[in-house]
Motif scaffolding. Structure first.
Motif, mmCIF file in Angstrom:
data_model
loop_
_atom_site.group_PDB
_atom_site.id
_atom_site.type_symbol
_atom_site.label_atom_id
_atom_site.label_comp_id
_atom_site.label_asym_id
_atom_site.label_seq_id
_atom_site.Cartn_x
_atom_site.Cartn_y
_atom_site.Cartn_z
ATOM 1 N N MET A 107 -29.328 -30.613 -23.661
ATOM 2 C CA MET A 107 -29.847 -31.182 -24.893
ATOM 3 C C MET A 107 -31.299 -30.744 -25.046
ATOM 4 O O MET A 107 -32.144 -31.008 -24.191
ATOM 5 C CB MET A 107 -29.749 -32.707 -24.821
ATOM 6 C CG MET A 107 -30.219 -33.410 -26.061
ATOM 7 S SD MET A 107 -29.820 -35.149 -26.063
ATOM 8 C CE MET A 107 -31.094 -35.813 -25.042
ATOM 9 N N SER A 108 -31.598 -30.055 -26.112
ATOM 10 C CA SER A 108 -32.968 -29.617 -26.335
ATOM 11 C C SER A 108 -33.816 -30.781 -26.834
ATOM 12 O O SER A 108 -33.308 -31.720 -27.437
ATOM 13 C CB SER A 108 -33.004 -28.477 -27.345
ATOM 14 O OG SER A 108 -32.603 -28.940 -28.598
ATOM 15 N N ALA A 109 -35.102 -30.708 -26.583
ATOM 16 C CA ALA A 109 -36.013 -31.796 -26.941
ATOM 17 C C ALA A 109 -36.574 -31.589 -28.337
ATOM 18 O O ALA A 109 -37.779 -31.592 -28.536
ATOM 19 C CB ALA A 109 -37.132 -31.891 -25.915
ATOM 20 N N VAL A 110 -35.683 -31.373 -29.318
ATOM 21 C CA VAL A 110 -36.093 -31.221 -30.703
ATOM 22 C C VAL A 110 -35.247 -32.147 -31.558
ATOM 23 O O VAL A 110 -34.021 -32.189 -31.417
ATOM 24 C CB VAL A 110 -35.919 -29.758 -31.178
ATOM 25 C CG1 VAL A 110 -36.257 -29.624 -32.639
ATOM 26 C CG2 VAL A 110 -36.787 -28.832 -30.355
ATOM 27 N N CYS A 111 -35.900 -32.906 -32.428
ATOM 28 C CA CYS A 111 -35.195 -33.838 -33.307
ATOM 29 C C CYS A 111 -34.523 -33.068 -34.427
ATOM 30 O O CYS A 111 -35.144 -32.217 -35.064
ATOM 31 C CB CYS A 111 -36.177 -34.861 -33.872
ATOM 32 S SG CYS A 111 -35.440 -35.994 -35.054
ATOM 33 N N GLN A 112 -33.238 -33.367 -34.697
ATOM 34 C CA GLN A 112 -32.517 -32.680 -35.759
ATOM 35 C C GLN A 112 -32.954 -33.158 -37.139
ATOM 36 O O GLN A 112 -32.837 -32.426 -38.108
ATOM 37 C CB GLN A 112 -31.014 -32.905 -35.608
ATOM 38 C CG GLN A 112 -30.402 -32.148 -34.462
ATOM 39 C CD GLN A 112 -28.916 -32.387 -34.373
ATOM 40 O OE1 GLN A 112 -28.477 -33.477 -34.061
ATOM 41 N NE2 GLN A 112 -28.150 -31.356 -34.658
ATOM 42 N N VAL A 113 -33.462 -34.362 -37.249
ATOM 43 C CA VAL A 113 -33.837 -34.925 -38.546
ATOM 44 C C VAL A 113 -35.255 -34.516 -38.923
ATOM 45 O O VAL A 113 -35.495 -33.979 -40.006
ATOM 46 C CB VAL A 113 -33.691 -36.462 -38.543
ATOM 47 C CG1 VAL A 113 -34.158 -37.051 -39.857
ATOM 48 C CG2 VAL A 113 -32.259 -36.855 -38.263
ATOM 49 N N THR A 114 -36.216 -34.758 -38.057
ATOM 50 C CA THR A 114 -37.612 -34.492 -38.376
ATOM 51 C C THR A 114 -38.077 -33.115 -37.919
ATOM 52 O O THR A 114 -39.092 -32.610 -38.405
ATOM 53 C CB THR A 114 -38.532 -35.540 -37.744
ATOM 54 O OG1 THR A 114 -38.391 -35.481 -36.318
ATOM 55 C CG2 THR A 114 -38.199 -36.931 -38.244
ATOM 56 N N GLY A 115 -37.380 -32.511 -36.958
ATOM 57 C CA GLY A 115 -37.770 -31.202 -36.449
ATOM 58 C C GLY A 115 -38.909 -31.246 -35.454
ATOM 59 O O GLY A 115 -39.427 -30.199 -35.067
ATOM 60 N N SER A 116 -39.321 -32.436 -35.028
ATOM 61 C CA SER A 116 -40.447 -32.535 -34.103
ATOM 62 C C SER A 116 -40.011 -32.118 -32.702
ATOM 63 O O SER A 116 -38.935 -32.469 -32.235
ATOM 64 C CB SER A 116 -40.997 -33.953 -34.078
ATOM 65 O OG SER A 116 -40.010 -34.875 -33.681
ATOM 66 N N GLY A 117 -40.872 -31.333 -32.035
ATOM 67 C CA GLY A 117 -40.613 -30.834 -30.699
ATOM 68 C C GLY A 117 -41.721 -31.250 -29.756
ATOM 69 O O GLY A 117 -42.631 -32.000 -30.132
ATOM 70 N N PRO A 118 -41.675 -30.766 -28.537
ATOM 71 C CA PRO A 118 -42.700 -31.148 -27.562
ATOM 72 C C PRO A 118 -44.071 -30.588 -27.925
ATOM 73 O O PRO A 118 -44.180 -29.539 -28.543
ATOM 74 C CB PRO A 118 -42.200 -30.551 -26.253
ATOM 75 C CG PRO A 118 -41.294 -29.451 -26.658
ATOM 76 C CD PRO A 118 -40.691 -29.862 -27.967
#
Length: 78
Positions: A1-12
């Protein structure tokens, strides 16, 4: 699971950790992402999304149908 939100697109976020002596080492700030299942009435099925805490609030505010429609228009799989 990648650490990127599918809704907001925010990443690390990336930056430096500074010790007492001033030495700088690289570090990363992870996003609070969770794998959640949502029932989408318009599709008649469950959808599994990787969303951050802010993404969950966005889904609560706008509704799952609107968010899923935006993801489908973007061509993202869910």
């Amino acid at each position: 699971m990648s650490a990127v939100c599918q809704v907001t697109g925010s990443g690390p976020g990336f930056g430096k950790q500074v010790s007492h002596s001033g030495m700088r080492t690289s570090r990363r700030w992870g996003v609070n992402v969770q794998s959640r299942r949502y029932w989408v009435p318009s599709m008649g099925r469950w959808v599994r999304l990787t969303v951050s805490a802010k993404g969950i609030k966005t889904i609560d505010k706008q509704g799952i149908d609107a968010v899923v429609a935006r993801l489908a228009a973007r061509g993202e799989r869910f």
